[in-house]
Structure formats: C-alpha cells, structure tokens
Motif scaffolding. Structure first.
Motif, short mmCIF file in Angstrom:
data_model
loop_
_atom_site.label_atom_id
_atom_site.label_comp_id
_atom_site.label_asym_id
_atom_site.label_seq_id
_atom_site.Cartn_x
_atom_site.Cartn_y
_atom_site.Cartn_z
N PRO A 58 0.83 -1.21 0.00
CA PRO A 58 0.00 0.00 0.00
C PRO A 58 0.87 1.26 0.00
CG PRO A 58 0.17 -0.86 2.20
CD PRO A 58 0.90 -1.86 1.31
N VAL A 59 0.23 2.38 -0.26
CA VAL A 59 0.94 3.65 -0.29
C VAL A 59 1.46 3.98 1.10
CG1 VAL A 59 0.72 6.13 -0.66
CG2 VAL A 59 -0.38 4.52 -2.23
N SER A 60 2.72 4.33 1.18
CA SER A 60 3.33 4.66 2.46
C SER A 60 4.24 5.87 2.30
CB SER A 60 4.14 3.45 2.98
OG SER A 60 4.75 3.76 4.22
N TRP A 61 4.20 6.74 3.31
CA TRP A 61 4.99 7.97 3.27
C TRP A 61 5.88 8.05 4.51
CZ3 TRP A 61 4.58 11.12 -0.95
CH2 TRP A 61 3.44 10.99 -1.75
N LYS A 62 6.99 8.76 4.38
CA LYS A 62 7.86 9.03 5.51
C LYS A 62 8.23 10.51 5.48
CE LYS A 62 12.33 7.88 7.59
NZ LYS A 62 13.56 7.06 7.49
N GLN A 63 8.02 11.19 6.64
CA GLN A 63 8.36 12.60 6.68
C GLN A 63 9.87 12.78 6.67
OE1 GLN A 63 6.52 14.86 9.82
NE2 GLN A 63 7.68 16.73 9.37
N VAL A 64 10.34 13.65 5.79
CA VAL A 64 11.78 13.86 5.67
C VAL A 64 12.17 15.31 5.93
CG1 VAL A 64 12.08 11.96 4.05
CG2 VAL A 64 11.53 14.24 3.18
N GLY A 65 11.22 16.14 6.23
CA GLY A 65 11.58 17.52 6.52
C GLY A 65 10.36 18.43 6.53
N GLN A 66 10.66 19.71 6.65
CA GLN A 66 9.60 20.72 6.67
C GLN A 66 10.18 21.99 6.04
OE1 GLN A 66 7.89 21.53 10.52
NE2 GLN A 66 6.05 22.40 9.62
N THR A 67 9.47 22.53 5.08
CA THR A 67 9.93 23.74 4.42
C THR A 67 9.71 24.94 5.33
OG1 THR A 67 7.79 24.16 3.38
CG2 THR A 67 9.36 22.80 2.17
N PRO A 68 10.40 26.04 5.11
CA PRO A 68 10.19 27.23 5.95
C PRO A 68 8.73 27.67 5.91
CG PRO A 68 12.16 27.48 4.61
CD PRO A 68 11.45 26.25 4.12
N GLN A 69 8.21 28.00 7.07
CA GLN A 69 6.84 28.45 7.17
C GLN A 69 6.70 29.84 6.55
OE1 GLN A 69 4.08 26.93 8.38
NE2 GLN A 69 5.22 25.04 8.68
N PRO A 70 5.49 30.21 6.09
CA PRO A 70 5.27 31.56 5.58
C PRO A 70 5.57 32.58 6.68
CG PRO A 70 3.43 30.12 5.02
CD PRO A 70 4.30 29.37 5.98
N THR A 71 5.85 33.80 6.27
CA THR A 71 6.24 34.84 7.22
C THR A 71 5.07 35.36 8.04
OG1 THR A 71 5.94 36.51 5.49
CG2 THR A 71 8.15 35.59 5.78
N PHE A 72 3.83 34.94 7.75
CA PHE A 72 2.67 35.42 8.47
C PHE A 72 2.38 34.53 9.68
CE2 PHE A 72 1.94 36.34 3.93
CZ PHE A 72 2.01 37.73 4.00
N PRO A 73 2.42 35.06 10.89
CA PRO A 73 2.11 34.24 12.07
C PRO A 73 0.63 33.92 12.14
CG PRO A 73 2.44 36.54 12.69
CD PRO A 73 2.79 36.44 11.24
N ALA A 74 0.30 32.89 12.90
CA ALA A 74 -1.11 32.50 13.07
C ALA A 74 -1.90 33.67 13.65
CB ALA A 74 -1.20 31.29 13.99
N GLY A 75 -3.11 33.86 13.13
CA GLY A 75 -3.95 34.95 13.59
C GLY A 75 -3.87 36.21 12.75
N THR A 76 -2.89 36.26 11.82
CA THR A 76 -2.78 37.41 10.93
C THR A 76 -4.02 37.51 10.04
OG1 THR A 76 -0.37 37.22 10.86
CG2 THR A 76 -1.40 38.47 9.09
N ARG A 77 -4.55 38.73 9.91
CA ARG A 77 -5.73 38.96 9.06
C ARG A 77 -5.32 39.79 7.86
NH1 ARG A 77 -10.73 38.44 11.43
NH2 ARG A 77 -11.55 40.40 10.62
N MET A 78 -5.77 39.36 6.67
CA MET A 78 -5.41 40.06 5.44
C MET A 78 -6.61 40.10 4.49
SD MET A 78 -1.49 38.90 4.53
CE MET A 78 -1.47 40.11 3.20
#
Length: 205
Positions: A58-78
């Motif tokens: 079956p399909v299987s995935w393995k996490q290998v990293g995380q790209t940089p998060q966007p510059t907007f913090p949680a709660g930002t309104r636009m």
C-alpha cells in the motif's frame, strides 16, 4: 538514480518535490503511483511538511523535513480579492457589505447602513417643507373695484386696482390672497452607485 531536481524533461527544474497535497488526508488518500514514483517527495501545504513516498502498495509515506513556514504568524488577518481563502487561511464571514476606513489609532467598526444600500440610492429622501424653511417673502393683493361701490373717506374707487399709497382707510380692511400649493413633498435626484471591487478578510491558521 535519485531525483534531486525532478525529471528535467517533464517537470520544472529546481523544484524539490514532485507532488503537492492540501493536507494529510489528501496525501494519504492519493493513488495511481508507479514504481518510478518511489522516493519522490511531496509537499503538504497545510503545514509545509515534506514527505517521501516509500511504498506504493500500500501507499506509504515518511516525513523527511519541513519547508520554511510563511512569514505570516497565526492569527494574521489580510484582504484577498478572491471568493475563497488561500490554503492555510480561514475566510471571515462575519464581516459583510461594509466599507473600509483607514485610522491612525485603535481599529473598530461602526455605521448602520449597508454599503450596497447606501451606494445604491438614486434619489434623496422625500421631504415636505414647513413655513420656517421657506425664504421670508410677502404677497401683493388685488381688489376688483366691481366689488366695491362705497366711497372710502371721500375717494370713490373707479379703477380696477387700488393705489394703497393714496387711500387712507378709517377702519381695518382684511384682505387674504388665494391659497396655492398642495403641501406635497419632493425629492432630488442623485447617483451614489459607486464602482467597487469585492474583497474578503481571511485569518492565517
């Protein structure tokens, strides 16, 4: 052979991932992979994690990293000029049919008339004038001599019009002009149908 820069003939150069999925549900539910897809990378857009495809049946995935998060913090309104919020943002549906105001202090809200109602008007409100709103003015009178046969202080009226500068009355003479007007209201035309572009407000998750 690895795929450090993806397939040069079929895919964009220097893009490290071969697949993109909105969230974990979409990624784990994906199908249709071939053996040649093994060890390719997928970007999960809701948290920008990077996963490697390690098996297809079956399909299987393995996490290998995380790209940089966007510059907007949680709660930002636009503001966005689109009907739906971008991935990772939540559309605020509590604000509707309102204009924007720029302030130098704390933000707030106010007013009572909806944007489309105010700027959809084509006439002003109907108004009936009262006496205090009219300009100060006087009315001249006209007395027909056929209605008068008496001599007033020795002067007999023979002309159709009385010269009030020559006649001196010994008593009071009350004369009332004929009433005119229907006491109706009136309006004035105007066009407030302002051209506009709709936007939405969205909050970063």
């Amino acid at each position: 052979m690895g795929y450090p820069h993806r397939n040069l003939r079929l895919q964009a150069v220097h893009v490290p991932h071969a697949f993109e999925y909105a969230n974990a549900t979409a990624r784990t539910g994906a199908t249709g992979f071939a053996t040649s897809d093994l060890f390719k990378l997928a970007l999960q857009l809701d948290d920008y994690t990077v996963w490697m495809l390690t098996a297809i049946s079956p399909v299987s995935w393995k996490q290998v990293g995380q790209t940089p998060q966007p510059t907007f913090p949680a709660g930002t309104r636009m503001l966005f000029q689109q009907s739906t919020a971008p991935t990772g943002w939540t559309k605020d549906t509590t604000v509707n049919d309102k204009a924007l105001r720029v302030v130098s202090g704390a933000v707030g809200s106010g007013g009572s008339v909806a944007f489309s109602t105010l700027f959809g008007r084509t006439i002003v409100d109907s108004t009936t004038l009262v006496a205090s709103q009219m300009p100060s003015h006087a009315h001249s009178t006209y007395i027909n001599s056929s209605l008068m046969s008496a001599t007033i202080q020795g002067l007999h009226v023979t002309n159709d019009n009385m010269d009030t500068t020559l006649i001196r009355l010994s008593g009071a003479l009350s004369v009332q002009t004929t009433s005119q007007g229907g006491n109706g209201s009136h309006t004035h035309g105007l066009d407030l149908r302002l051209a506009y572009v709709d936007i939405i407000i969205a909050t970063k998750a």
